[in-house]
Design an enzyme around this catalytic site. Structure first.
Site, PDB file in Angstrom:
ATOM      1  N   ARG A 171      38.542  13.952   2.143  1.00 42.55           N
ATOM      2  CA  ARG A 171      38.968  12.436   3.584  1.00 42.55           C
ATOM      3  C   ARG A 171      40.567  11.988   3.468  1.00 42.55           C
ATOM      4  O   ARG A 171      40.613  11.699   4.591  1.00 42.55           O
ATOM      5  CB  ARG A 171      38.533  11.092   2.856  1.00 42.55           C
ATOM      6  N   ARG A 194      34.135  16.050   9.302  1.00 37.28           N
ATOM      7  CA  ARG A 194      32.222  15.493   8.806  1.00 37.28           C
ATOM      8  C   ARG A 194      32.333  14.507   9.535  1.00 37.28           C
ATOM      9  O   ARG A 194      31.381  14.506   9.483  1.00 37.28           O
ATOM     10  CB  ARG A 194      33.790  14.389   7.691  1.00 37.28           C
ATOM     11  N   ASP A 204      30.129  21.335  -3.490  1.00 34.93           N
ATOM     12  CA  ASP A 204      29.220  19.724  -4.285  1.00 34.93           C
ATOM     13  C   ASP A 204      29.312  20.565  -5.364  1.00 34.93           C
ATOM     14  O   ASP A 204      28.658  21.646  -5.516  1.00 34.93           O
ATOM     15  CB  ASP A 204      28.845  18.611  -3.836  1.00 34.93           C
ATOM     16  N   TYR A 220      24.088  13.979 -14.515  1.00 36.51           N
ATOM     17  CA  TYR A 220      23.892  13.251 -12.890  1.00 36.51           C
ATOM     18  C   TYR A 220      22.131  13.678 -13.124  1.00 36.51           C
ATOM     19  O   TYR A 220      21.626  12.217 -12.138  1.00 36.51           O
ATOM     20  CB  TYR A 220      24.230  14.013 -12.159  1.00 36.51           C
TER      21      TYR A 220
HETATM   22  O1  CP3 Z   1      39.141  20.567  -2.440  1.00 36.21           O
HETATM   23  C1  CP3 Z   1      37.632  20.363  -3.069  1.00 36.21           C
HETATM   24  O2  CP3 Z   1      38.302  20.567  -4.698  1.00 36.21           O
HETATM   25  C2  CP3 Z   1      36.356  20.937  -3.151  1.00 36.21           C
HETATM   26  C3  CP3 Z   1      35.268  20.289  -2.457  1.00 36.21           C
HETATM   27  C4  CP3 Z   1      34.425  19.826  -3.416  1.00 36.21           C
HETATM   28  C5  CP3 Z   1      33.432  18.607  -3.696  1.00 36.21           C
HETATM   29  N1  CP3 Z   1      33.398  18.594  -4.730  1.00 36.21           N
HETATM   30  C6  CP3 Z   1      33.463  18.146  -2.280  1.00 36.21           C
HETATM   31  C7  CP3 Z   1      33.431  16.087  -2.268  1.00 36.21           C
HETATM   32  C8  CP3 Z   1      34.922  19.642  -5.573  1.00 36.21           C
HETATM   33  C9  CP3 Z   1      35.378  20.671  -6.185  1.00 36.21           C
HETATM   34  C10 CP3 Z   1      33.939  18.736  -5.355  1.00 36.21           C
HETATM   35  C11 CP3 Z   1      33.285  18.910  -7.038  1.00 36.21           C
HETATM   36  C12 CP3 Z   1      32.348  17.431  -7.577  1.00 36.21           C
HETATM   37  N2  CP3 Z   1      31.731  16.467  -7.168  1.00 36.21           N
HETATM   38  C13 CP3 Z   1      32.983  17.211  -8.731  1.00 36.21           C
HETATM   39  C14 CP3 Z   1      34.019  17.853  -9.810  1.00 36.21           C
HETATM   40  C15 CP3 Z   1      34.605  17.392 -10.014  1.00 36.21           C
HETATM   41  C16 CP3 Z   1      34.866  15.252  -9.943  1.00 36.21           C
HETATM   42  O3  CP3 Z   1      35.831  15.301  -9.017  1.00 36.21           O
HETATM   43  O4  CP3 Z   1      35.362  15.127 -11.354  1.00 36.21           O
HETATM   44  C17 CP3 Z   1      31.615  16.372  -9.305  1.00 36.21           C
HETATM   45  C18 CP3 Z   1      31.819  15.229 -10.101  1.00 36.21           C
HETATM   46  C19 CP3 Z   1      30.827  15.915  -7.914  1.00 36.21           C
HETATM   47  C20 CP3 Z   1      30.114  14.775  -7.499  1.00 36.21           C
HETATM   48  C21 CP3 Z   1      30.499  14.102  -6.642  1.00 36.21           C
HETATM   49  N3  CP3 Z   1      30.700  15.145  -4.544  1.00 36.21           N
HETATM   50  C22 CP3 Z   1      30.830  12.388  -6.448  1.00 36.21           C
HETATM   51  C23 CP3 Z   1      31.421  11.728  -7.347  1.00 36.21           C
HETATM   52  C24 CP3 Z   1      30.828  12.467  -4.922  1.00 36.21           C
HETATM   53  C25 CP3 Z   1      31.577  10.918  -4.961  1.00 36.21           C
HETATM   54  C26 CP3 Z   1      32.948  10.434  -4.991  1.00 36.21           C
HETATM   55  C27 CP3 Z   1      33.396  10.090  -3.375  1.00 36.21           C
HETATM   56  O5  CP3 Z   1      34.595  10.443  -3.199  1.00 36.21           O
HETATM   57  O6  CP3 Z   1      33.123   9.753  -2.329  1.00 36.21           O
HETATM   58  C28 CP3 Z   1      30.981  13.495  -4.344  1.00 36.21           C
HETATM   59  C29 CP3 Z   1      30.631  13.693  -3.075  1.00 36.21           C
HETATM   60  C30 CP3 Z   1      32.139  14.655  -3.165  1.00 36.21           C
HETATM   61  N4  CP3 Z   1      32.165  15.929  -3.129  1.00 36.21           N
HETATM   62  C31 CP3 Z   1      33.554  14.241  -1.644  1.00 36.21           C
HETATM   63  C32 CP3 Z   1      33.614  15.676  -1.102  1.00 36.21           C
HETATM   64  C33 CP3 Z   1      35.519  16.150  -0.151  1.00 36.21           C
HETATM   65  C34 CP3 Z   1      33.408  13.076  -0.870  1.00 36.21           C
HETATM   66  C35 CP3 Z   1      32.219  12.593   0.827  1.00 36.21           C
HETATM   67  C36 CP3 Z   1      32.814  12.402   1.785  1.00 36.21           C
HETATM   68  O7  CP3 Z   1      33.719  12.878   2.160  1.00 36.21           O
HETATM   69  O8  CP3 Z   1      32.065  11.844   2.496  1.00 36.21           O
END
Ligand code: CP3
Length: 350
Positions: free
Chosen positions: A29, A38, A75, A151
Site C-alpha cells: 500500500r 488493488r 500471502d 494462524y
Molecule cells: O512485498 C512483499 O513483501 C510480498 C507480498 C507479501 C504479502 N504478505 C502481501 C500482503 C508477503 C511476503 C506477505 C507475507 C505475510 N503475510 C506475512 C509474513 C511477513 C510479515 O509481515 O510478518 C504474514 C504474517 C502475513 C499475513 C498477513 N497478510 C497479515 C497479518 C495481513 C494483514 C496486515 C495488513 O498489512 O493489512 C496480510 C495482508 C497483506 N499481505 C497485505 C499485503 C500487501 C495488505 C493487504 C492489502 O493490501 O489490502
C-alpha cells in the site's frame, strides 16, 4: 543471464560490487500504483488469485523504487487454504479463519497439498519473470510452519498466540502432526515456485518471538530447517525468525544461506553469533522511514558501515508500514546504493 544478479551472488556468499537492497512488503500500500491495481480487485484474496494483477504489483517496486529484487506478490496464508482451511482478509483487521484446528479430527481433515492447487502463484511468477526481462532476481516465499499453525489454531492475528501455544503444551503430538503436514505442503509448493522461476526463497517466521528458545527449536526451527534442506539444493534459502535472537545459535546450524534480522538486534552481535558462514539480511526499523531525510541518510550510512559490504543484503527489519511516504522509501534505497559503493571506494583507497 540476469542483468543485475547482486542479490543472488550476495546470498551465495560471493563478493559483490555493492550491497543489494530489497524491502519486505515492497509490493504494497506504500505505492499509489499498488493501490490503483488493488482497487480493481473485489477483495484481497481475489487480488492474490489474479495472476495478472499479482504479477503487475510484483514488478512495480523494481521499476518505481529501484530495488535489486522482486518478491512475488502473494500471502503466506495461501498454504492453509490449499490444505483445506480457507481464510478471509478483513479490511484493516487482518486474516480471519472460519474453521480452526482444535481436535485430532480437524488435523486429520487437513490435506498435504502437492502444490497443484496453487497454480495461480506459479502463473504469477511466470508472468512476473516475463515482465522483468531478466533484470533482477525474483524471490519466492512461504510462512514458517509454526507461524502458519499459529494462524490456523488461533483463527486470526493475536498479541500472544496463547491458543496456539496452548496446543504446543497440551497436545504436542497433534501440533507436530499438523506442522509436518504444513512442512510437506510448503516444500511441494516452494519446489514449484522454483520451477516457475523463483531464484531465492524466504521463510517468514513472523511469530517466532512468542516462543521460548526450547519451544522455538522444537516446534519451529526444526521444520524450517527441513524446508531449507530440501530447497537449499536448488536456490539460496533465507530464514527470517522475527523477534527471536535467541534462535540465532540454532539457525547457525541449519543449511540456510541467509539469516533475516529484525531491528532489535545489533548487527555486530548477530555476526558474532552466526559467524562468517551466513549472509545477513536486514535490519533497519521500518519506523526510520518516518524520519526526515537527514536522519534516514545518517542511519542508513551507519547501518552499512556496521554490517560491512560483504555477506550482507540490505533490508528493513520487518515489512514497510503502509503509511510510509513513497519518496522516503526511494530515498532509503538510493542511500544504500550510494553509500555501499562509497564503502567499497574507501576500501580501495585505504
Ligand atoms: O512485498 C512483499 O513483501 C510480498 C507480498 C507479501 C504479502 N504478505 C502481501 C500482503 C508477503 C511476503 C506477505 C507475507 C505475510 N503475510 C506475512 C509474513 C511477513 C510479515 O509481515 O510478518 C504474514 C504474517 C502475513 C499475513 C498477513 N497478510 C497479515 C497479518 C495481513 C494483514 C496486515 C495488513 O498489512 O493489512 C496480510 C495482508 C497483506 N499481505 C497485505 C499485503 C500487501 C495488505 C493487504 C492489502 O493490501 O489490502
Amino acid at each position: 543471464m540476469l542483468q543485475n544478479d547482486l542479490l543472488l551472488r550476495a546470498a551465495q556468499g560471493e563478493k559483490v560490487e555493492r550491497v543489494p537492497v530489497w524491502l519486505m512488503r515492497q509490493a504494497g500500500r506504500v505505492l499509489p500504483e499498488y493501490r490503483a491495481v488493488r482497487s480493481r480487485a473485489k477483495n484481497f484474496i481475489d487480488f492474490v488469485k489474479n495472476s495478472e494483477m499479482a504479477a503487475e504489483v510484483t514488478v512495480q517496486p523494481v521499476t518505481i523504487l529501484g530495488v535489486d529484487a522482486a518478491i512475488i506478490f502473494s500471502d503466506i496464508l495461501v498454504i492453509p487454504e490449499a490444505m483445506g482451511l480457507p481464510y478471509q482478509m478483513i479490511e484493516s483487521k487482518g486474516p480471519w479463519f472460519e474453521k480452526t484446528i482444535v481436535s485430532q479430527a480437524d488435523a486429520d481433515a487437513l490435506r498435504i497439498t502437492d502444490g497443484s492447487n496453487l497454480k495461480y502463484v506459479y502463473n504469477a511468477i511466470n508472468l512476473a519473470k516475463k515482465e522483468l526481462q531478466n533484470s533482477v532476481p525474483l524471490i519466492g516465499f512461504c510462512g514458517a510452519p509454526w507461524t502458519l499453525l499459529a494462524y490456523m489454531v488461533e483463527g486470526s492475528g493475536s498479541k500472544t498466540f496463547s491458543k496456539a501455544k496452548k496446543m504446543l503444551y497440551t497436545q504436542p503430538k497433534l501440533a507436530h502432526q499438523v506442522l509436518e503436514k504444513i512442512t510437506q505442503s510448503s516444500i511441494n509448493y516452494l519446489k514449484l515456485q522454483v520451477e516457475a522461476g523463483a531464484n531465492l526463497i524466504q521463510i517468514f517466521d513472523s511469530w517466532a518471538g512468542v516462543l521460548s528458545p526450547e519451544m522455538h527449536q522444537e516446534f519451529s526451527l526444526r521444520y524450517m530447517s527441513w524446508i531449507s534442506d530440501e530447497l537449499g539444493k536448488k536456490v539460496p534459502v533465507t530464514i527470517f525468525a522475527k523477534d527471536a535472537h535467541f534462535a540465532l545459535p540454532n539457525i547457525k546450524n541449519t543449511s540456510c544461506s541467509v539469516v533475516g534480522l529484525d531491528w532489535s538486534i545489533n548487527p555486530v552481535e548477530a555476526r558474532k553469533i552466526l559467524g562468517a558462514s551466513k549472509v545477513l539480511q536486514g535490519n533497519a526499523d521500518p519506523c526510520l522511514l518516518y524520519a526526515n531525510l537527514e536522519v534516514i541518510e545518517q542511519q542508513t550510512k551507519k547501518m552499512l558501515s556496521v554490517f560491512g559490504n560483504e555477506k550482507y543484503i540490505a533490508n528493513l527489519g520487518h515489512g514497510l508500514y503502509p503509511d510510509t511516504e513513497k519518496e522516503k522509501v526511494k530515498f532509503f534505497v538510493d542511500c544504500i546504493k550510494k553509500y555501499s559503493l562509497q564503502l567499497n571506494d574507501e576500501k580501495v583507497h585505504a
